[in-house]
Motif scaffolding. Structure first.
Motif, PDB file in Angstrom:
ATOM      1  N   ALA A  97      81.654  -2.884 -91.555  1.00  0.00           N
ATOM      2  CA  ALA A  97      82.166  -2.148 -92.716  1.00  0.00           C
ATOM      3  C   ALA A  97      83.337  -1.252 -92.322  1.00  0.00           C
ATOM      4  CB  ALA A  97      81.044  -1.306 -93.328  1.00  0.00           C
ATOM      5  N   ALA A  98      84.195  -0.990 -93.304  1.00  0.00           N
ATOM      6  CA  ALA A  98      85.383  -0.154 -93.056  1.00  0.00           C
ATOM      7  C   ALA A  98      84.994   1.223 -92.535  1.00  0.00           C
ATOM      8  CB  ALA A  98      86.197  -0.040 -94.347  1.00  0.00           C
ATOM      9  N   LYS A  99      83.903   1.772 -93.068  1.00  0.00           N
ATOM     10  CA  LYS A  99      83.499   3.124 -92.659  1.00  0.00           C
ATOM     11  C   LYS A  99      83.207   3.208 -91.163  1.00  0.00           C
ATOM     12  CE  LYS A  99      79.721   2.708 -95.394  1.00  0.00           C
ATOM     13  NZ  LYS A  99      79.614   1.229 -95.480  1.00  0.00           N
ATOM     14  N   THR A 155      74.152   0.877 -92.082  1.00  0.00           N
ATOM     15  CA  THR A 155      75.333   0.198 -92.605  1.00  0.00           C
ATOM     16  C   THR A 155      75.593  -1.095 -91.851  1.00  0.00           C
ATOM     17  OG1 THR A 155      77.631   0.530 -93.276  1.00  0.00           O
ATOM     18  CG2 THR A 155      77.014   1.344 -91.097  1.00  0.00           C
ATOM     19  N   THR A 187      70.715  10.007-102.131  1.00  0.00           N
ATOM     20  CA  THR A 187      71.926   9.174-102.085  1.00  0.00           C
ATOM     21  C   THR A 187      73.177  10.073-102.082  1.00  0.00           C
ATOM     22  OG1 THR A 187      71.690   8.907-104.477  1.00  0.00           O
ATOM     23  CG2 THR A 187      70.976   7.061-103.094  1.00  0.00           C
TER      24      THR A 187
HETATM   25  C1  LIG Z   1      73.127   3.822-104.723  1.00  0.00           C
HETATM   26  C2  LIG Z   1      73.950   3.230-103.615  1.00  0.00           C
HETATM   27  C3  LIG Z   1      73.440   3.211-102.350  1.00  0.00           C
HETATM   28  C4  LIG Z   1      74.181   2.660-101.299  1.00  0.00           C
HETATM   29  N1  LIG Z   1      73.647   2.697-100.043  1.00  0.00           N
HETATM   30  C5  LIG Z   1      74.398   2.224 -99.009  1.00  0.00           C
HETATM   31  C6  LIG Z   1      73.901   2.328 -97.680  1.00  0.00           C
HETATM   32  O1  LIG Z   1      72.802   2.849 -97.415  1.00  0.00           O
HETATM   33  N2  LIG Z   1      74.677   1.837 -96.678  1.00  0.00           N
HETATM   34  C7  LIG Z   1      75.907   1.274 -96.912  1.00  0.00           C
HETATM   35  O2  LIG Z   1      76.560   0.852 -95.954  1.00  0.00           O
HETATM   36  N3  LIG Z   1      76.399   1.174 -98.166  1.00  0.00           N
HETATM   37  C8  LIG Z   1      75.676   1.644 -99.217  1.00  0.00           C
HETATM   38  N4  LIG Z   1      76.171   1.559-100.493  1.00  0.00           N
HETATM   39  C9  LIG Z   1      77.480   0.892-100.704  1.00  0.00           C
HETATM   40  C10 LIG Z   1      78.605   1.858-100.338  1.00  0.00           C
HETATM   41  O3  LIG Z   1      78.716   2.860-101.329  1.00  0.00           O
HETATM   42  C11 LIG Z   1      79.965   1.137-100.165  1.00  0.00           C
HETATM   43  O4  LIG Z   1      80.341   0.542-101.375  1.00  0.00           O
HETATM   44  C12 LIG Z   1      79.952   0.067 -99.072  1.00  0.00           C
HETATM   45  O5  LIG Z   1      79.118   0.447 -97.990  1.00  0.00           O
HETATM   46  C13 LIG Z   1      81.359  -0.185 -98.529  1.00  0.00           C
HETATM   47  O6  LIG Z   1      81.867   0.998 -97.967  1.00  0.00           O
HETATM   48  P1  LIG Z   1      83.033   1.013 -96.868  1.00  0.00           P
HETATM   49  O7  LIG Z   1      83.992  -0.091 -97.232  1.00  0.00           O
HETATM   50  O8  LIG Z   1      83.631   2.353 -96.964  1.00  0.00           O
HETATM   51  O9  LIG Z   1      82.405   0.753 -95.528  1.00  0.00           O
HETATM   52  C14 LIG Z   1      75.458   2.108-101.545  1.00  0.00           C
HETATM   53  C15 LIG Z   1      75.978   2.158-102.836  1.00  0.00           C
HETATM   54  C16 LIG Z   1      75.241   2.706-103.851  1.00  0.00           C
HETATM   55  C17 LIG Z   1      75.839   2.746-105.233  1.00  0.00           C
END
Ligand SMILES: Cc1cc2nc3c(=O)[nH]c(=O)nc-3n(C[C@H](O)[C@H](O)[C@H](O)COP(=O)(O)O)c2cc1C
Length: 208
Positions: free
Chosen positions: A74-76, A70, A37
């Protein structure tokens, strides 16, 4: 000693690079690996750095490419669209190693690789992509974003999650620079590797 947790490190740049590839490959496959992660950093349209944890789904040594999953909304995803440049940070406390990876990201939504990743995903994983409205939307109350009829339970079958496919995307990061740090009482070690235009990885030691 468990080789994966070994803190032994040869003072040889080729061996260090081999160690990095081996650990990235393991991190993608092993849910318990610390580097499963990593943190992915992007830059917003306003020029502000932002980061998030993501699950490393796959690593392809031949192309030095990391695969993440993802939501396409999403913002990313927008941020990758702005610059394509990302930084990925992984730390394994047991092995005392930090990898600071830099590369170029791309989003894939309708490719064979995206289809294959969707096909392999579990029903629970696919359920995440049913959020409505999109992730990051402001809400007047605390919500999961999932439709009420599927919240809190495992989907019965593929039909129930099929709509999520439109929101599912791959975030692919092709690494071109690696900065490696190994902490040891006997002396820390730091090295940088960069992929040249002829696809050769060139390494150099740095003062830690
Ligand atoms: C342990 C853990 C694993 C995560 N895995 C993912 C993932 O694989 N893909 C993803 O889009 N977000 C994942 N997230 C959530 C992201 O950290 C993030 O909060 C979310 O994608 C929104 O990000 P953005 O607004 O920058 O797009 C994970 C969060 C945690 C705590």
């Amino acid at each position: 000693m468990d080789a994966a947790n070994s803190t032994d490190l040869s003072d040889d740049l080729d061996a260090v690079l081999a160690d990095i590839w081996q650990r990235l490959g393991r991190a993608a496959k092993d849910r318990r690996a610390a580097m499963h992660t990593p943190v992915i950093a992007t830059i917003t349209a306003d020029g502000i750095p932002t980061q998030r944890v993501m699950v490393l789904r796959a690593f392809d040594r031949a192309t030095a490419t990391l695969r993440f999953h993802t939501d396409a909304r999403a913002a990313k995803v927008d941020q990758v669209g702005y610059t394509g440049a990302v930084s990925v940070l992984a730390y394994d406390p047991g092995a005392k190693r930090q990898f600071r990876l830099t590369g170029v990201a791309r989003i894939e939504t309708a490719t064979p690789a995206a289809d294959a990743a969707w096909a392999e995903a579990t029903l629970f994983a696919k359920r995440c992509y049913l959020a409505d409205p999109a992730p990051g939307t402001v809400s007047q109350s605390p919500v999961s974003g999932l439709p009420a009829d599927i919240e809190g339970r495992k989907p019965d079958d593929e039909d129930e999650v099929a709509a999520g496919r439109d929101n599912f995307a791959l975030l692919m990061v092709q690494i071109d620079t690696i900065e490696f740090l190994h902490l040891a009482h006997t002396g820390h070690r730091r090295a940088r590797f960069h992929q040249t235009e002829s696809q050769i990885w060139q390494g150099a030691w740095l003062v830690p």
